[in-house]
Scaffold this active site. Sequence first.
Site, PDB file in Angstrom:
ATOM      1  N   ALA A   1       0.859  -1.177   0.000  1.00  0.00           N
ATOM      2  CA  ALA A   1       0.000   0.000   0.000  1.00  0.00           C
ATOM      3  C   ALA A   1       0.900   1.233   0.000  1.00  0.00           C
ATOM      4  O   ALA A   1       2.082   1.157   0.349  1.00  0.00           O
ATOM      5  CB  ALA A   1      -0.894  -0.012   1.239  1.00  0.00           C
TER       6      ALA A   1
ATOM      7  N   GLY B   1       0.746  -5.124   0.751  1.00  0.00           N
ATOM      8  CA  GLY B   1      -0.433  -5.267  -0.104  1.00  0.00           C
ATOM      9  C   GLY B   1      -0.104  -5.880  -1.455  1.00  0.00           C
ATOM     10  O   GLY B   1      -0.976  -6.493  -2.085  1.00  0.00           O
TER      11      GLY B   1
ATOM     12  N   GLU C   1      -0.205  -9.460  -0.858  1.00  0.00           N
ATOM     13  CA  GLU C   1      -1.608  -9.840  -0.617  1.00  0.00           C
ATOM     14  C   GLU C   1      -2.403  -9.883  -1.919  1.00  0.00           C
ATOM     15  O   GLU C   1      -3.235 -10.769  -2.122  1.00  0.00           O
ATOM     16  CB  GLU C   1      -2.229  -8.863   0.384  1.00  0.00           C
TER      17      GLU C   1
ATOM     18  N   GLU D   1       4.685  -5.240   7.212  1.00  0.00           N
ATOM     19  CA  GLU D   1       3.847  -4.237   7.888  1.00  0.00           C
ATOM     20  C   GLU D   1       4.215  -4.021   9.344  1.00  0.00           C
ATOM     21  O   GLU D   1       4.155  -2.900   9.853  1.00  0.00           O
ATOM     22  CB  GLU D   1       2.362  -4.631   7.785  1.00  0.00           C
TER      23      GLU D   1
HETATM   24  N1  CO8 Z   1       4.526   3.425  -0.523  1.00  0.00           N
HETATM   25  C1  CO8 Z   1       4.902   4.603  -1.045  1.00  0.00           C
HETATM   26  N2  CO8 Z   1       6.033   4.783  -1.738  1.00  0.00           N
HETATM   27  C2  CO8 Z   1       6.843   3.712  -1.903  1.00  0.00           C
HETATM   28  C3  CO8 Z   1       6.538   2.466  -1.390  1.00  0.00           C
HETATM   29  C4  CO8 Z   1       5.304   2.319  -0.664  1.00  0.00           C
HETATM   30  N3  CO8 Z   1       4.892   1.144  -0.171  1.00  0.00           N
HETATM   31  N4  CO8 Z   1       7.536   1.608  -1.691  1.00  0.00           N
HETATM   32  C5  CO8 Z   1       8.422   2.305  -2.402  1.00  0.00           C
HETATM   33  N5  CO8 Z   1       8.026   3.582  -2.534  1.00  0.00           N
HETATM   34  C6  CO8 Z   1       8.721   4.675  -3.205  1.00  0.00           C
HETATM   35  C7  CO8 Z   1       9.868   5.210  -2.387  1.00  0.00           C
HETATM   36  O1  CO8 Z   1       9.400   6.137  -1.444  1.00  0.00           O
HETATM   37  C8  CO8 Z   1      10.734   5.820  -3.478  1.00  0.00           C
HETATM   38  O2  CO8 Z   1      10.203   7.060  -3.835  1.00  0.00           O
HETATM   39  P1  CO8 Z   1      11.181   8.356  -3.977  1.00  0.00           P
HETATM   40  O3  CO8 Z   1      12.107   7.983  -5.099  1.00  0.00           O
HETATM   41  O4  CO8 Z   1      10.234   9.452  -4.323  1.00  0.00           O
HETATM   42  O5  CO8 Z   1      11.882   8.490  -2.668  1.00  0.00           O
HETATM   43  C9  CO8 Z   1      10.544   4.888  -4.650  1.00  0.00           C
HETATM   44  O6  CO8 Z   1       9.340   4.180  -4.399  1.00  0.00           O
HETATM   45  C10 CO8 Z   1      11.655   3.860  -4.800  1.00  0.00           C
HETATM   46  O7  CO8 Z   1      11.778   3.190  -3.567  1.00  0.00           O
HETATM   47  P2  CO8 Z   1      13.167   3.092  -2.755  1.00  0.00           P
HETATM   48  O8  CO8 Z   1      14.034   4.275  -3.048  1.00  0.00           O
HETATM   49  O9  CO8 Z   1      12.850   2.825  -1.328  1.00  0.00           O
HETATM   50  O10 CO8 Z   1      13.801   1.810  -3.485  1.00  0.00           O
HETATM   51  P3  CO8 Z   1      14.826   0.755  -2.823  1.00  0.00           P
HETATM   52  O11 CO8 Z   1      15.279  -0.080  -3.965  1.00  0.00           O
HETATM   53  O12 CO8 Z   1      15.840   1.445  -2.002  1.00  0.00           O
HETATM   54  O13 CO8 Z   1      13.913  -0.114  -1.855  1.00  0.00           O
HETATM   55  C11 CO8 Z   1      11.965  -1.385  -1.209  1.00  0.00           C
HETATM   56  C12 CO8 Z   1      12.867  -0.896  -2.381  1.00  0.00           C
HETATM   57  C13 CO8 Z   1      12.728  -2.377  -0.365  1.00  0.00           C
HETATM   58  C14 CO8 Z   1      10.759  -2.064  -1.854  1.00  0.00           C
HETATM   59  C15 CO8 Z   1      11.528  -0.167  -0.359  1.00  0.00           C
HETATM   60  O14 CO8 Z   1      11.009   0.827  -1.225  1.00  0.00           O
HETATM   61  C16 CO8 Z   1      10.489  -0.485   0.669  1.00  0.00           C
HETATM   62  O15 CO8 Z   1      10.810  -1.039   1.715  1.00  0.00           O
HETATM   63  N6  CO8 Z   1       9.209  -0.083   0.410  1.00  0.00           N
HETATM   64  C17 CO8 Z   1       8.138  -0.230   1.370  1.00  0.00           C
HETATM   65  C18 CO8 Z   1       7.701  -1.677   1.497  1.00  0.00           C
HETATM   66  C19 CO8 Z   1       6.613  -1.809   2.552  1.00  0.00           C
HETATM   67  O16 CO8 Z   1       6.815  -1.567   3.717  1.00  0.00           O
HETATM   68  N7  CO8 Z   1       5.418  -2.218   2.098  1.00  0.00           N
HETATM   69  C20 CO8 Z   1       4.270  -2.394   2.977  1.00  0.00           C
HETATM   70  C21 CO8 Z   1       3.423  -1.180   2.950  1.00  0.00           C
HETATM   71  S1  CO8 Z   1       2.102  -1.255   4.136  1.00  0.00           S
HETATM   72  C22 CO8 Z   1       0.955  -2.263   3.386  1.00  0.00           C
HETATM   73  O17 CO8 Z   1       1.142  -2.745   2.296  1.00  0.00           O
HETATM   74  C23 CO8 Z   1      -0.324  -2.478   4.171  1.00  0.00           C
HETATM   75  C24 CO8 Z   1      -1.226  -3.464   3.441  1.00  0.00           C
HETATM   76  C25 CO8 Z   1      -2.673  -3.128   3.677  1.00  0.00           C
HETATM   77  C26 CO8 Z   1      -3.568  -3.773   2.630  1.00  0.00           C
HETATM   78  C27 CO8 Z   1      -3.219  -3.309   1.237  1.00  0.00           C
HETATM   79  C28 CO8 Z   1      -4.082  -3.972   0.193  1.00  0.00           C
HETATM   80  C29 CO8 Z   1      -3.854  -3.389  -1.160  1.00  0.00           C
END
Ligand code: CO8
Length: 272
Positions: A79, A122, A125, A145
Site C-alpha cells: 500500500a 499489499g 496480498e 507491515e
Molecule cells: N509506498 C509509497 N512509496 C513507496 C513504497 C510504498 N509502499 N515503496 C516504495 N516507494 C517509493 C519510495 O518512497 C521511493 O520514492 P522516492 O524515489 O520518491 O523516494 C521509490 O518508491 C523507490 O523506492 P526506494 O528508493 O525505497 O527503493 P529501494 O530499492 O531502495 O527499496 C523497497 C525498495 C525495499 C521495496 C523499499 O522501497 C520499501 O521497503 N518499500 C516499502 C515496502 C513496505 O513496507 N510495504 C508495505 C506497505 S504497508 C501495506 O502494504 C499495508 C497493506 C494493507 C492492505 C493493502 C491492500 C492493497
Amino acid sequence: MTDTTDGSDRDLVQVEIPAGDPPRDGVALVTLRRPEALNALSFDLLVQLDAALAALDDDAVCRAIVITGSRTRAFAAGADIRELSASTTASLHDADPFAVIDRVARLQTPTIAAVRGYALGGGAELAMACDMVVAGDDLQLGQPEVSIGVIPGAGGTQRLTRAAGRARAMELVLTGRRIDAEEASRLGLVTAVVGANEVVPWALELASRIAAMPVLAVRAAKAAINAAQELPLEAGLRFERDRFEGLFGTGDQREGMAAFLEKRPAVWHDER
Ligand code: CO8
C-alpha cells in the site's frame, strides 16, 4: 473488451488485450502503473483496479486475467505508505479501500499474478488473492507491515497462513523477512518460477491455455478449489458434487463428451 481505466486522470491501471501467435483469445493483461513508487497501491490505483477487474469479469469475451506490475523490479511494494500515514482508524474503516483485494479473490474469471521483483505488503496480498502466481527468479515477497507499526490488512495473516502453515507465517509476519522465489515455491505460494524476463509471457501462455477451456467448467472448478480453503471437507465435497452435477446438460458438457467419443476436437460455445 473495453479499456476501463479512467482517462480523466492518470491511468494507474492499464488493460490490454495482448497480441500472440496464435492469438491469445480471451486473455486480458492488467498492469499496475505507478513505476515511480514501485507500483505502490495508492487508493486511486485500487479504485481503478477494482473497476477494471469488475468490467473484465462481466465481459463475456474475457476468460482469463493476468495482473502484473509496470516496472521490472516490482510487482507492487505494498500500500502507499504516504497515504497510509495520513489515514485514521475511522477513515480506513469507512472507506475500506483494501476490500478490493477480497473482491479480486471473488472474481469468477481465473486470475494469474505475474510477479517480478518486490511483492511486499499489499503487493504480496494482491498476488496471493489471485488464483495462480507466476514468479520471476528475482522475486522478493514479504509482509513487512509490522516493521512500520501495523499488520497485514488484506489477507497477509490469513492466506499466507493457509498456504505456508502457522509456524512459517508467524515467522514471516512477525519479522517482516522477505523470501525469494525458491522459498516461495517451497512454501506453496507460487505456481511456477521462471526467468524474470519470462514472467509475463509465461503467465499469458498459461492464461491462453485456460481461456481455451470451456468457461462454465473452468469457473466451476475454480469455485470448488476455492471452497476447499473455506469449507470443512464434507461440505466441500458436497459443493464439488453439486457443481459437477450442475454441469450436466450444458452445451459444453454435451460437446466435450461427444467430441471425445467421436474422436474430434471439441468446439466450445462459451456458455455463461
Ligand atoms: N509506498 C509509497 N512509496 C513507496 C513504497 C510504498 N509502499 N515503496 C516504495 N516507494 C517509493 C519510495 O518512497 C521511493 O520514492 P522516492 O524515489 O520518491 O523516494 C521509490 O518508491 C523507490 O523506492 P526506494 O528508493 O525505497 O527503493 P529501494 O530499492 O531502495 O527499496 C523497497 C525498495 C525495499 C521495496 C523499499 O522501497 C520499501 O521497503 N518499500 C516499502 C515496502 C513496505 O513496507 N510495504 C508495505 C506497505 S504497508 C501495506 O502494504 C499495508 C497493506 C494493507 C492492505 C493493502 C491492500 C492493497
